[in-house]
Design an enzyme around this catalytic site. Structure first.
Site, mmCIF file in Angstrom:
data_model
loop_
_atom_site.group_PDB
_atom_site.id
_atom_site.type_symbol
_atom_site.label_atom_id
_atom_site.label_comp_id
_atom_site.label_asym_id
_atom_site.label_seq_id
_atom_site.Cartn_x
_atom_site.Cartn_y
_atom_site.Cartn_z
ATOM 1 C CE LYS A 50 -3.980 1.867 2.597
ATOM 2 N NZ LYS A 50 -4.772 1.710 3.847
ATOM 3 C CB SER A 64 -7.987 3.718 2.674
ATOM 4 O OG SER A 64 -7.129 3.032 3.583
ATOM 5 C CB SER A 75 -8.188 0.930 5.600
ATOM 6 O OG SER A 75 -8.891 2.142 5.637
#
Lengths: 99, 494
Positions: B80, B155, B179
């Protein structure tokens, strides 16, 4: 009744260092009002005698051995800066010009 | 499509270790897959092909020398874009960091490199990890491999979609309010949030420091457990890192795979069934999974958690408050964007123009919301009160875990929704994290594992365990997986 006014949002934007547009102010005022009314529900909980939790890990005064370790070089630290002068971060003026 | 991209991390590591395939072949197969499908999925913000091939060749060289290889050596992983990678672009999904190349690796990334995993690149995310759909990424959304017109969760939608689209067998996410778990749920993959403090935050671009937790994403529970063990453990560079051994999550996953849950008590939170609950298709899949777990010997116990209904409001005071403070560092001085520096404007004016141009709408909303909640006059009623509610939610968890081993719920109230359906009303977006947020406030671990489909879209089953008992949730998750199987999305070819 609205939880927050357009003028208050303008004040918050200034405190937050956000040069928001007039149109954004209109949008954000409405949206923040909806959010604030929803989150204000925390006030329904009787919690006067309850201690606050800032953190879930019960650690305090976390220290390490006082030994020298590697750190970034000056070049590495400055490599991502938007503006550099004389091996330092250059910033816009921070004081008003003298009269 | 190459078969190598369909393998689990366990199988890839074994084939490399046995000499059936080289790490470089595995990496090239995944880079080819990314080249073939990422135009449709947009899971990646940056692909580091050269770095990945070099890392794979290093593993092959070590194997040729006869060195001992770790359990994930040569396995590709996607990271990420909120975790720093030395000299590799890191944006946190924001224009304010466009083009930034960090001068250091985050601890999680350093451990991935030390374990011989191959970092393929950086995955898309909502800006600064604020969102549930990737629609708030400054670089455009990621599309869900199950239906390209729907959100992949957020997210960490990029990490979850990369796994689901077979672009990587493993990925790293971060979970502040859901997330990792919510993207896992809506893409039919496994997403695990470790105990807060169980994985290091060093080099994780901070959103809400008391909640942010890096964790693994994978297609199977055992793969997630292996990645968990590689990335977790005490780090002196993070002062909230827990100085204790990593819970035995791999052993627990293997135990769970035997399909025996005799004597395990699963807690069903009464309050999750009331008010703004899950949609019918999600509830149906969840209840089927509960029945399957019962057949494996688990016992269902109803427990009360009266303050969970205040978790969402408390979270949306605590997280924005911490965000408004953390994001003050983006001031256009040390890194990132600077706008309007014409030689006449003051520092404050340049700072305000930079932040206005560099931040997107959700980040601005949360900064202002947090600034409001921390203001004198409002502090006690908002931030202070939310911290007290956090104490009560923690007490609810502690009392529940006196009666049961783990708590279970649907991961998210609804399946992947169409793009644009929740952006006009930010609070509707926030509801995606209704079931995941309580665990973040408490600090314990939570995992989402696929449990079936609703109208052809994946549903996630959430398991929550006590602090530093991450192994318990892996055992139950692996048992559920053994009963219901994994999910395969439709083909992206053609």
């Amino acid at each position: 009744m609205a939880a927050i006014s357009r003028d208050e949002v303008a004040h918050l934007a200034r405190l937050s260092r956000l040069a928001v547009t007039e149109q954004e102010l209109d949008t954000f005022a409405g949206q923040l009002d909806v959010i604030l009314q929803a989150v204000a529900r925390v006030g329904e909980v009787a919690a006067a005698e309850i201690p606050p939790t800032s953190h879930s890990v019960p650690l305090t005064n976390v220290l390490r051995e006082d030994v020298v370790i590697n750190c970034l070089t000056r070049e590495e630290a400055l490599a991502g800066a938007p503006d550099v002068e004389a091996d330092r971060f250059r910033v816009p003026r921070i004081l008003d010009e003298e009269a | 499509m190459s078969d190598l991209t369909r393998l689990t991390a366990v199988d890839i590591a074994k084939r490399i270790s046995d000499g059936d395939v080289s790490a470089e072949e595995v990496t090239r197969a995944h880079l080819d897959r990314i080249a073939a499908v990422d135009g449709k999925v947009h899971a990646f913000l940056h692909v580091d092909a050269d770095g990945a091939i070099a890392a794979a060749q290093a593993v092959d060289a070590r194997r040729a020398r006869g060195d001992e290889l770790g359990p994930l050596a040569g396995v590709p992983v996607a990271v990420k874009d909120v975790l720093t990678t030395k000299n590799v672009p890191t944006t946190a999904g924001s224009k304010i960091l466009e083009g930034w190349r960090p001068p250091y690796d985050s601890t999680v990334v350093e451990r991935l490199r030390d374990a011989g995993t191959v970092i393929l690149g950086k995955t898309n995310m909502d800006e600064f990890a604020m969102g549930s759909s990737t629609e708030y990424s400054a670089y455009g959304p990621t599309n869900n491999p199950w239906d390209l017109g729907r959100i992949p969760g957020g997210s960490g939608g990029g990490s979850a979609a990369a796994i689901a689209a077979y672009e990587a067998p493993l990925a790293i996410g971060t979970d502040t309010g859901g997330s990792i778990r919510q993207p896992g749920a809506v893409t039919g993959t496994v997403g695990s949030k470790p105990t807060y403090g169980g994985t290091s935050r060093y080099g994780l671009i901070a959103f809400s420091s008391s909640l942010d937790t890096p964790g693994p994403c994978a297609r199977t529970v055992l793969d997630a457990a292996l990645l968990h063990e590689v990335m977790a453990g005490h780090d002196w560079r993070d002062s909230t890192s827990i100085p204790q051994p990593v819970p035995p999550v791999v052993e627990a996953a293997k135990r769970g795979m035997t399909g025996d849950l005799t004597g395990v008590k699963l807690g069903l939170v009464t309050e999750f069934g009331t008010g703004e609950g899950a949609e019918p298709g999600v509830l149906a899949a969840f209840n089927d999974a509960l029945a399957a777990l019962t057949k494996l010997g688990a016992e269902i116990v109803e427990v009360s958690a009266p303050h969970f209904q205040y978790a969402l409001p408390a979270y949306y005071l605590i997280a924005p408050s911490e965000c408004s403070s953390n994001l003050a560092r983006f001031d256009g001085v040390r890194y990132g964007l600077r706008v309007g520096d014409d030689g006449n404007r003051s520092l404050e004016e340049v700072m305000s123009l930079t932040r206005e141009a560099g931040f997107g709408p959700e980040v601005k909303r949360r900064i202002m919301l947090g600034t409001y909640a921390l203001s004198s006059g409002y502090y006690d009623a908002y931030y202070g009160q939310a911290q007290k509610v956090r104490t009560l939610i923690t007490q609810d968890f502690n009392q529940a875990f006196e009666q049961v081993d783990v708590l279970v719920s649907p991961t998210t109230p609804f399946v992947a929704f169409p793009f644009g359906s929740r952006t006009s009303d930010p609070y509707q977006m926030y509801l995606a994290d209704l079931f995941t947020i309580p665990t973040n406030l408490y600090g314990g671990p939570g995992i989402s594992v696929p449990c079936g489909l609703s109208d052809g879209l994946p549903v996630g089953f959430q398991i929550m365990a006590p602090t530093m008992a991450d192994d318990r949730m892996y055992r139950v998750a692996a048992a559920l997986e053994s009963a219901v199987g994994t999910l395969t999305p439709p083909s992206l070819e053609g």
